[in-house]
Scaffold this active site. Structure first.
Site, PDB file in Angstrom:
ATOM      1  N   HIS A  57      -0.045   5.586 -21.862  1.00 32.82           N
ATOM      2  CA  HIS A  57       0.379   6.991 -21.747  1.00 32.82           C
ATOM      3  C   HIS A  57       1.908   7.128 -21.791  1.00 32.82           C
ATOM      4  O   HIS A  57       2.611   6.144 -21.959  1.00 32.82           O
ATOM      5  CB  HIS A  57      -0.241   7.602 -20.496  1.00 32.82           C
ATOM      6  CG  HIS A  57      -1.721   7.856 -20.688  1.00 32.82           C
ATOM      7  ND1 HIS A  57      -2.283   9.113 -20.595  1.00 32.82           N
ATOM      8  CD2 HIS A  57      -2.722   7.021 -21.003  1.00 32.82           C
ATOM      9  CE1 HIS A  57      -3.583   9.024 -20.842  1.00 32.82           C
ATOM     10  NE2 HIS A  57      -3.875   7.765 -21.079  1.00 32.82           N
ATOM     11  N   SER A  77      -8.044  10.135 -13.957  1.00 30.52           N
ATOM     12  CA  SER A  77      -9.399  10.618 -13.648  1.00 30.52           C
ATOM     13  C   SER A  77      -9.492  11.036 -12.193  1.00 30.52           C
ATOM     14  O   SER A  77     -10.146  12.040 -11.865  1.00 30.52           O
ATOM     15  CB  SER A  77     -10.428   9.521 -13.934  1.00 30.52           C
ATOM     16  OG  SER A  77     -10.380   9.158 -15.285  1.00 30.52           O
ATOM     17  N   GLU A 115      -2.460  13.726 -21.317  1.00 32.32           N
ATOM     18  CA  GLU A 115      -1.923  13.258 -22.606  1.00 32.32           C
ATOM     19  C   GLU A 115      -0.684  14.069 -22.987  1.00 32.32           C
ATOM     20  O   GLU A 115      -0.294  14.069 -24.151  1.00 32.32           O
ATOM     21  CB  GLU A 115      -2.996  13.412 -23.698  1.00 32.32           C
ATOM     22  CG  GLU A 115      -4.239  12.579 -23.425  1.00 32.32           C
ATOM     23  CD  GLU A 115      -5.351  12.774 -24.451  1.00 32.32           C
ATOM     24  OE1 GLU A 115      -5.205  13.638 -25.345  1.00 32.32           O
ATOM     25  OE2 GLU A 115      -6.367  12.075 -24.345  1.00 32.32           O
ATOM     26  N   ASN A 132     -11.021   7.855  -1.112  1.00 25.81           N
ATOM     27  CA  ASN A 132      -9.801   7.056  -1.062  1.00 25.81           C
ATOM     28  C   ASN A 132      -9.329   6.876  -2.494  1.00 25.81           C
ATOM     29  O   ASN A 132      -9.837   6.029  -3.235  1.00 25.81           O
ATOM     30  CB  ASN A 132     -10.028   5.703  -0.402  1.00 25.81           C
ATOM     31  CG  ASN A 132      -8.715   4.916  -0.357  1.00 25.81           C
ATOM     32  OD1 ASN A 132      -7.678   5.398  -0.833  1.00 25.81           O
ATOM     33  ND2 ASN A 132      -8.739   3.730   0.195  1.00 25.81           N
ATOM     34  N   ARG A 134      -3.162  12.444   7.859  1.00 24.55           N
ATOM     35  CA  ARG A 134      -2.086  11.463   7.904  1.00 24.55           C
ATOM     36  C   ARG A 134      -1.217  11.687   6.681  1.00 24.55           C
ATOM     37  O   ARG A 134      -1.730  12.106   5.648  1.00 24.55           O
ATOM     38  CB  ARG A 134      -2.693  10.060   7.832  1.00 24.55           C
ATOM     39  CG  ARG A 134      -1.702   9.001   8.195  1.00 24.55           C
ATOM     40  CD  ARG A 134      -2.292   7.638   7.955  1.00 24.55           C
ATOM     41  NE  ARG A 134      -1.489   6.634   8.633  1.00 24.55           N
ATOM     42  CZ  ARG A 134      -1.609   5.350   8.427  1.00 24.55           C
ATOM     43  NH1 ARG A 134      -2.531   4.885   7.620  1.00 24.55           N
ATOM     44  NH2 ARG A 134      -0.839   4.497   9.051  1.00 24.55           N
ATOM     45  N   THR A 164       0.852  -1.196   0.000  1.00 20.41           N
ATOM     46  CA  THR A 164       0.000   0.000   0.000  1.00 20.41           C
ATOM     47  C   THR A 164       0.888   1.247   0.000  1.00 20.41           C
ATOM     48  O   THR A 164       2.104   1.161   0.143  1.00 20.41           O
ATOM     49  CB  THR A 164      -0.927   0.012   1.232  1.00 20.41           C
ATOM     50  OG1 THR A 164      -0.118  -0.104   2.400  1.00 20.41           O
ATOM     51  CG2 THR A 164      -1.923  -1.133   1.185  1.00 20.41           C
TER      52      THR A 164
HETATM   53  C1  LIG Z   1      -7.051  14.103 -21.386  1.00 16.83           C
HETATM   54  C2  LIG Z   1      -7.307  13.005 -20.384  1.00 16.83           C
HETATM   55  N1  LIG Z   1      -7.742  13.323 -19.158  1.00 16.83           N
HETATM   56  C3  LIG Z   1      -7.982  12.390 -18.222  1.00 16.83           C
HETATM   57  C4  LIG Z   1      -7.772  11.047 -18.494  1.00 16.83           C
HETATM   58  C5  LIG Z   1      -8.057  10.036 -17.445  1.00 16.83           C
HETATM   59  O1  LIG Z   1      -6.938   9.250 -17.118  1.00 16.83           O
HETATM   60  P1  LIG Z   1      -7.126   7.750 -16.584  1.00 16.83           P
HETATM   61  O2  LIG Z   1      -7.444   6.889 -17.756  1.00 16.83           O
HETATM   62  O3  LIG Z   1      -5.802   7.423 -15.972  1.00 16.83           O
HETATM   63  O4  LIG Z   1      -8.233   7.766 -15.602  1.00 16.83           O
HETATM   64  C6  LIG Z   1      -7.331  10.653 -19.755  1.00 16.83           C
HETATM   65  C7  LIG Z   1      -7.138   9.243 -20.064  1.00 16.83           C
HETATM   66  O5  LIG Z   1      -6.758   8.815 -21.117  1.00 16.83           O
HETATM   67  C8  LIG Z   1      -7.094  11.649 -20.738  1.00 16.83           C
HETATM   68  O6  LIG Z   1      -6.672  11.331 -21.957  1.00 16.83           O
END
Ligand SMILES: Cc1ncc(COP(=O)(O)O)c(C=O)c1O
Length: 424
Positions: A220, A89, A194, A277, A251, A61
């Protein structure tokens, strides 16, 4: 703990055998429908050994490797601190909550944030989920980046922030964006998921606002399998994000300004904000430690291949590639192309041909996101008229670009294009 009995010893030697063979097998894991795939596995024995090390030391972890990777990433990026999370994301989500978290909100729920209409969808959902009102902005089909005049026309008294994306690795015109943000008192977030390593006027993208997101998903610029990072311009921002990354928990942070006196609580379980989380594992961070070391070499190779391919595209009449601003140095994530409106062939025709020839293709991410079924669910998407995004939606596509594509692959790819174009 299991002991090294005969059965385990033979399992272990099987693992070692797999490991020894893995460098040559790594890109055979996928069925080879495509000789020119979107991406390749870019990790090898070092990353696998690092993962085994985490497992054998029972430190899987979030732990010291995460801290070290955050430090190395901050050094590469040239920012004050970084916060690793479990995906790009999640990085977008956490960044968006910088605006509206209850402990130190920068904006109020309902304030407007401008977001480009062509992007990865979680960049749009994140500020919506954080309670902001997303206003979609058109995208310039020549660059794939936010359309500056539409951006200006969408600014109202309620507009408080811009969340730009450097799509497919091509930097946005940062001077104009900074100027507009200053004139209108807008905060800037950057999605660099990207665009790791891309630069504007010698500064890495991701250093122009109050925070920026990166993705380490498989395809990526670097990979930690799944994973993401937030680059922060100051330590306080990073601390707030670290708290929200892990339950709102005090923490793994200094937060000296969080005074617990007067609270009848055990400081080991002290909660100072709300949170999620979104923590990464140390196994992911261990991958990152090796990948970040290899990033300059990866990106140089991607740049060399892209230059060669774009030189060929620049000679074509019916195909074009994104225009690059004078002060920009892209870190191409892929090879984006646009079919001209006077072309005798459609995007469907060329991509079907490429697919049939073993070349994997994709649309330019969402195209016009307002045209997707999800658009029906939200008022933000009711106006679907985005002229620039529609061009990308209807005529844009991209091909892969990986550090493991070779110059020979590129020559073969160009030959496939020449064969197709010679029919017209
Ligand atoms: C421009 C952009 N933002 C956010 C994300 C989200 O990344 P992840 O797939 O790691 O959640 C992506 C994923 O390809 C992306 O191309």
């Amino acid at each position: 703990m299991s002991s090294l009995n005969n059965e385990n010893t033979s399992k272990l030697s099987g693992v070692i055998q797999l490991l020894l063979e893995s460098s040559s097998r790594i890109n055979e894991a996928k069925p080879r429908r495509y000789w020119y795939p979107l991406s390749h596995a870019t990790y090898g024995v070092d990353e696998i050994l690092e993962a085994i090390d985490s497992m054998c030391s029972f430190r899987t972890t979030m732990w010291e490797k995460t801290l070290l990777f955050e430090r190395r990433f901050a050094d590469y990026q040239g920012c004050a601190d970084c916060v690793m999370v479990n995906s790009g994301s999640s990085a977008d989500l956490l960044l968006s909550f910088l605006f509206t978290n209850p402990r130190n909100p920068l904006l109020r729920p309902g304030d407007e944030i401008l977001v480009p209409v062509v992007t990865w969808p979680t960049q749009v959902w994140s500020p919506m989920m954080a309670g902001l009102k997303v206003v979609l902005v058109d995208v310039n089909p020549e660059t794939l980046n936010i359309d500056i005049s539409d951006l200006q026309s969408k600014i109202t008294a309620s507009t408080k922030a811009i969340f730009i994306v450097h799509l497919l690795g091509n930097p946005c015109p940062m001077d104009r964006i900074l100027e507009i943000a200053k004139e209108n008192n807008l905060l800037i977030l950057e999605d660099c998921c990207e665009a790791l390593g891309a630069e504007w006027n010698g500064t890495k993208v991701g250093n122009f606002g109050i925070g920026s997101s990166f993705s380490f998903f498989f395809s990526h610029h670097i990979t930690t399998m799944e994973g993401g990072m937030i680059a922060c311009p100051d330590l306080t921002t990073a601390e707030h994000l670290k708290v929200m990354r892990a339950h709102g928990w005090l923490r793994n942070v200094e937060m000296s300004h969080c005074d617990l006196s007067g609270y009848d609580i055990d400081p080991r379980y002290a909660f100072v904000n709300w949170g999620f989380n979104l923590r990464p594992t140390d196994v992911q961070a261990g991958f990152g430690l090796h990948q970040i070391r290899r990033l300059p070499e990866f990106n140089q190779h991607r740049e060399d291949l892209a230059n060669k391919f774009f030189d060929f595209i620049d000679e074509q009449i019916f195909l074009s590639r994104p225009r690059v601003e004078k002060l920009a140095r892209p870190a191409w994530f892929a090879l984006p192309l646009m079919v001209s409106d006077e072309s005798p062939f459609t995007r469907q025709e060329i991509t079907s041909y490429l697919e049939a020839q073993g070349v994997e293709t994709r649309p330019v991410v969402t195209g016009n996101i307002a045209r997707h079924p999800v658009g029906k669910l939200f008022s933000e998407f009711q106006d679907k008229t985005f002229k620039g995004a529609d061009v990308i939606h209807e005529r844009g596509f991209y091909l892969g670009l990986s550090p493991f594509h070779t110059l020979r692959d590129l020559e073969k790819l160009i030959q496939v294009f020449e064969d197709f174009i010679s029919r017209y």
